[in-house]
Design an enzyme around this catalytic site. Structure first.
Site, PDB file in Angstrom:
ATOM      1  CG  ASP A 211     -38.797  33.081  -0.157  1.00 24.34           C
ATOM      2  OD1 ASP A 211     -39.554  32.808  -1.101  1.00 24.34           O
ATOM      3  OD2 ASP A 211     -39.198  33.554   0.913  1.00 24.34           O
ATOM      4  CE  LYS A 212     -43.493  30.796  -0.827  1.00 25.04           C
ATOM      5  NZ  LYS A 212     -44.923  30.916  -1.154  1.00 25.04           N
ATOM      6  CB  THR A 213     -36.824  24.514  -2.803  1.00 27.79           C
ATOM      7  OG1 THR A 213     -37.858  23.954  -1.976  1.00 27.79           O
ATOM      8  CG2 THR A 213     -35.701  24.995  -1.917  1.00 27.79           C
ATOM      9  CD  GLU A 298     -39.225  16.892   7.202  1.00 26.98           C
ATOM     10  OE1 GLU A 298     -38.689  17.192   8.268  1.00 26.98           O
ATOM     11  OE2 GLU A 298     -40.458  16.725   7.086  1.00 26.98           O
TER      12      GLU A 298
END
Length: 351
Positions: A211-213, A298
């Site tokens: 679940d972690k990019t 980001e």
């Protein structure tokens, strides 16, 4: 910080402050804090999670802070949350341990049965065999017979097998460290086997759920392609530099007053504004801005907008300042920040 202490900007000011702080007992709740600061001649000021820095915190967008240490050592919230690393065991280790335990139980059973039969047989035949008459069998020692058969049957437990397996794992870990296929050229970092307990599990991995990019991308992200007003930019072959946006048709459309020019300007302005990135300037070169982002997503979007001329320059408590395609800097007021996992949305009004 708080309004009551915003005037404290030097060591002398800190020495002149008088008062005390009431706070809760040490606990492991990282995102909760309840306390009061009572300064001399002032009313009590409530303190919350936004007024504390946890152990190991890193300062961003500021050079220094003055603070009061509330918890130290094992009383700090981070230490309260720390726990010993679990011991990792492979399936082969678990299976081997169970089998050795079963063999040990079998050894105990065989030794007990053999010792019982031996004492019973010698008691019945001590008078009929001459070599038994020379032995003192008046008081048979069951424990001594039991230990004797433990020694006789000790080969049931393969002690050398455990030593051999550990040696093979050690050599596998050594070969992993020397494997050139796992060498990271960009970071000049070889593979490092920190533990050899689960080497045999590596060849059995078929599917990875994450679940972690960053697990699959190494947190190495960049702006490659975008769609603005129905036009896709970035379809041209990518250059070898992964941090470069190769399709600059978008800038041509912006300069030549393309029908979508206003949408292009708004799109990249939003990339330069809607985030929680903090810019930092180097002392030796104030024009060189380093973006500190809590999320690589980001950071990649802000860097991509900067390369296309929409530079994010300054962030204060309630404003952000950007420079859009070499125009005058625009200051915008931050109205609300809504953070959701890795993405942040900032609502702004033009000042």
């Amino acid at each position: 910080g708080s309004a009551e202490t915003k005037h404290v900007t030097s060591a002398g000011d800190v020495m002149s402050v008088q008062g005390f702080i009431e706070c809760e007992h040490p606990n492991s709740r990282l995102y909760e804090f309840v306390g009061n600061m009572l300064l001399k001649g002032q009313t009590a000021t409530p303190l919350g999670p936004s007024h504390i820095l946890l152990r190991g915190a890193q300062l961003k967008n500021t050079q220094w802070v003055y603070g009061v240490v509330l918890y130290t050592g094992h009383d700090s919230k981070v230490m309260q949350n720390s726990s010993a690393a679990p011991i990792k065991r492979s399936r082969m280790d678990q299976t081997t341990n169970v089998q050795i335990l079963l063999l040990f139980l079998l050894l105990i059973i065989l030794a007990l049965v053999s010792a019982s039969i031996d004492i019973s047989w010698m008691d019945k035949n001590k008078n009929s065999h001459w070599y038994l008459a020379a032995m003192d069998l008046s008081t048979p020692n069951f424990f001594l017979e039991f230990l004797t058969f433990i020694i006789v049957y000790n080969n049931l437990i393969p002690i050398s097998l455990i030593v051999t397996i550990e040696f093979v794992k050690f050599m596998q870990a050594y070969l992993i460290n020397l494997d050139l296929d796992m060498y990271n050229v960009h970071r000049d970092t070889p593979a490092m086997a920190r533990s050899s307990n689960i080497n045999e599990e590596l060849g059995q991995v078929k599917v990875i759920f994450s679940d972690k990019t960053g697990t699959l991308t190494c947190n190495d992200m960049t702006l490659k392609k975008c769609s603005i007003a129905g036009i896709v930019y970035g379809d041209k072959p990518l250059s070898e530099d992964i941090s470069e946006f190769s399709d600059y048709t978008v800038l041509d459309n912006l300069r030549e007053h393309h029908p979508s020019a206003s949408v292009i300007r708004e799109f990249f302005s939003l990339l330069a504004v809607c985030h929680t990135v903090v810019p930092e300037r180097k002392h030796d070169n104030v024009d060189d801005i380093v973006y500190q982002a809590s999320s690589p997503d980001e950071g990649a979007l802000v860097m991509g907008a900067k390369k296309l001329g929409f530079s994010f320059n300054v962030r204060t408590h309630d404003t952000v300042v950007i420079n859009a395609v070499s125009q005058l800097e625009s200051a915008l007021v931050v109205v609300c920040v809504i953070c959701f996992w890795l993405f942040s949305c900032v609502f702004l009004f033009v000042q």
